[in-house]
Design an enzyme around this catalytic site. Sequence first.
Site, PDB file in Angstrom:
ATOM      1  N   PRO A 180      66.070  11.706 -70.805  1.00 40.32           N
ATOM      2  CA  PRO A 180      66.629  11.243 -69.593  1.00 40.32           C
ATOM      3  C   PRO A 180      67.080  11.223 -68.239  1.00 40.32           C
ATOM      4  O   PRO A 180      67.293  12.488 -68.278  1.00 40.32           O
ATOM      5  CB  PRO A 180      67.396   9.891 -70.454  1.00 40.32           C
TER       6      PRO A 180
ATOM      7  N   GLY B 230      69.167  12.340 -65.259  1.00 38.79           N
ATOM      8  CA  GLY B 230      70.544  12.446 -64.450  1.00 38.79           C
ATOM      9  C   GLY B 230      71.547  12.020 -66.088  1.00 38.79           C
ATOM     10  O   GLY B 230      73.526  11.669 -65.853  1.00 38.79           O
ATOM     11  N   ALA B 231      71.746  12.281 -67.560  1.00 33.21           N
ATOM     12  CA  ALA B 231      71.086  11.846 -68.733  1.00 33.21           C
ATOM     13  C   ALA B 231      72.694  13.102 -69.739  1.00 33.21           C
ATOM     14  O   ALA B 231      73.102  12.270 -70.269  1.00 33.21           O
ATOM     15  CB  ALA B 231      71.344  11.197 -69.627  1.00 33.21           C
ATOM     16  N   GLY B 232      72.473  13.908 -68.873  1.00 31.94           N
ATOM     17  CA  GLY B 232      73.333  15.004 -69.398  1.00 31.94           C
ATOM     18  C   GLY B 232      72.705  15.709 -70.194  1.00 31.94           C
ATOM     19  O   GLY B 232      73.195  16.846 -70.888  1.00 31.94           O
ATOM     20  N   LEU B 233      70.874  16.045 -71.077  1.00 33.17           N
ATOM     21  CA  LEU B 233      70.023  16.571 -71.216  1.00 33.17           C
ATOM     22  C   LEU B 233      69.529  17.587 -71.033  1.00 33.17           C
ATOM     23  O   LEU B 233      68.565  17.530 -71.194  1.00 33.17           O
ATOM     24  CB  LEU B 233      69.448  15.361 -72.326  1.00 33.17           C
ATOM     25  N   GLY B 234      69.668  17.682 -69.269  1.00 27.48           N
ATOM     26  CA  GLY B 234      69.297  18.690 -68.973  1.00 27.48           C
ATOM     27  C   GLY B 234      67.975  18.538 -67.988  1.00 27.48           C
ATOM     28  O   GLY B 234      66.725  18.851 -68.250  1.00 27.48           O
TER      29      GLY B 234
ATOM     30  N   ALA C 193      66.481  20.806 -65.550  1.00 30.01           N
ATOM     31  CA  ALA C 193      66.710  22.044 -65.861  1.00 30.01           C
ATOM     32  C   ALA C 193      65.154  22.256 -66.287  1.00 30.01           C
ATOM     33  O   ALA C 193      64.414  22.990 -65.970  1.00 30.01           O
ATOM     34  CB  ALA C 193      67.357  22.504 -66.620  1.00 30.01           C
TER      35      ALA C 193
ATOM     36  N   ASP D 146      71.969  25.352 -67.669  1.00 33.00           N
ATOM     37  CA  ASP D 146      71.490  24.486 -68.428  1.00 33.00           C
ATOM     38  C   ASP D 146      69.247  25.189 -67.811  1.00 33.00           C
ATOM     39  O   ASP D 146      68.512  25.017 -68.769  1.00 33.00           O
ATOM     40  CB  ASP D 146      70.451  23.509 -67.108  1.00 33.00           C
TER      41      ASP D 146
HETATM   42  C1  MEV Z   1      75.226  19.606 -65.676  1.00 34.54           C
HETATM   43  O1  MEV Z   1      75.101  19.927 -67.016  1.00 34.54           O
HETATM   44  C2  MEV Z   1      76.261  20.991 -65.831  1.00 34.54           C
HETATM   45  C3  MEV Z   1      78.114  21.021 -64.971  1.00 34.54           C
HETATM   46  O2  MEV Z   1      78.543  22.045 -65.937  1.00 34.54           O
HETATM   47  C4  MEV Z   1      76.981  22.060 -64.226  1.00 34.54           C
HETATM   48  C5  MEV Z   1      76.115  23.328 -63.523  1.00 34.54           C
HETATM   49  O3  MEV Z   1      76.893  23.944 -65.011  1.00 34.54           O
HETATM   50  O4  MEV Z   1      75.496  23.808 -63.068  1.00 34.54           O
HETATM   51  C6  MEV Z   1      77.996  20.272 -65.016  1.00 34.54           C
END
Ligand code: MEV
Length: 329
Positions: A112, A114-118, A121, A164
């Site tokens: 997904p 923008g949900a924190g799973l990279g 990247a 990431d």
């Molecule tokens: C975002 O996935 C992680 C952060 O630490 C930003 C980064 O490391 O580039 C919030």
Amino acid sequence: MVTSSAPGKVYLFGEHAVVYGEPAVPCAIERRASVTATRRDDEALRVDAGDLTLDGFTVEYSGGTDGRPDVDVEQPLLEAAMGYVNEAVEQARDATGRPEAGFDVHIDSAIPLGAGLGSSAAVVVAAIDAATRELGVTLDSEEIADRAYQVEHAVQDGEASRADTFCSAMGGAVRVEGDDCRRLEAVPNLPFVIGYDGGSGDTGALVSGVRGLRAEYDFAADTVEAIGDVVRRGEDALAAADLDELGRLMDFNHGLLSALGVSSRSLDAMVWAARDADARGAKLTGAGGGGCIVALDDTDGTETALRYTPGCEDAFRAELDTEGVRVEE
Ligand code: MEV
């Protein structure tokens, strides 16, 4: 035509603090973004993104050469994805000495946005690999990681760490501290359970929020340093395969991230549901603001509890992916 894929990731420890030189330990997970690059006869870049979300909602998107959509697209996240792909193709052109190379790029992602799973990247890493291979050049994973970092750095206005992109390019569990990036060997089996609230956070805004707090309050700067301490203790726990201690440290890490204002009601609710279900620990993963939490649990308890948690849209188990970027046959 070449298709490459790269994994998403969760942060076991250290997001946000890694931006200020503290260590972090992200872990690649078996959810991948695939990018197909096909050489065009002209210099244009056309991108279409298939299913970019977790729940199967499909969005067709086409972007013109300058990254501006040919059609109106209401999803700002998809526009953001276009920015990443444009820069990734620029890196591929630079790496191969072919500034005129045009591509049709197709993205298919099980991560997904923008949900924190990279997700960004993974898309950038896979896009650089596919586009360079399509031009007959094979870059090693370290160079792909470095070029993918340049992309995130440019798109996120300098607010990005190497965590990431290095994790997605190399796979496995990695340790990142400033420019010092390495894979961690002999990592125990990590029973990750992920809860997803169906939303997303604005990484740029969240990172600048933490930057502002850190500049204004000494105790916020201390909180960032304390996250670094948690990560160092976490590395010892990882080496000792001590899952209980890893869980306690994840709980601590979540509390510190909350103090920095990057959690949300739904992320907190999912973290508490995981703790109530006797997970060894739980925390938000990635920039926060919405999106995903990661828990450590080797029973079915957390996954089931998350499914009944208001605000949780999906819950699933995710294995550590030891493979980074790879070409798909
Ligand atoms: C975002 O996935 C992680 C952060 O630490 C930003 C980064 O490391 O580039 C919030």
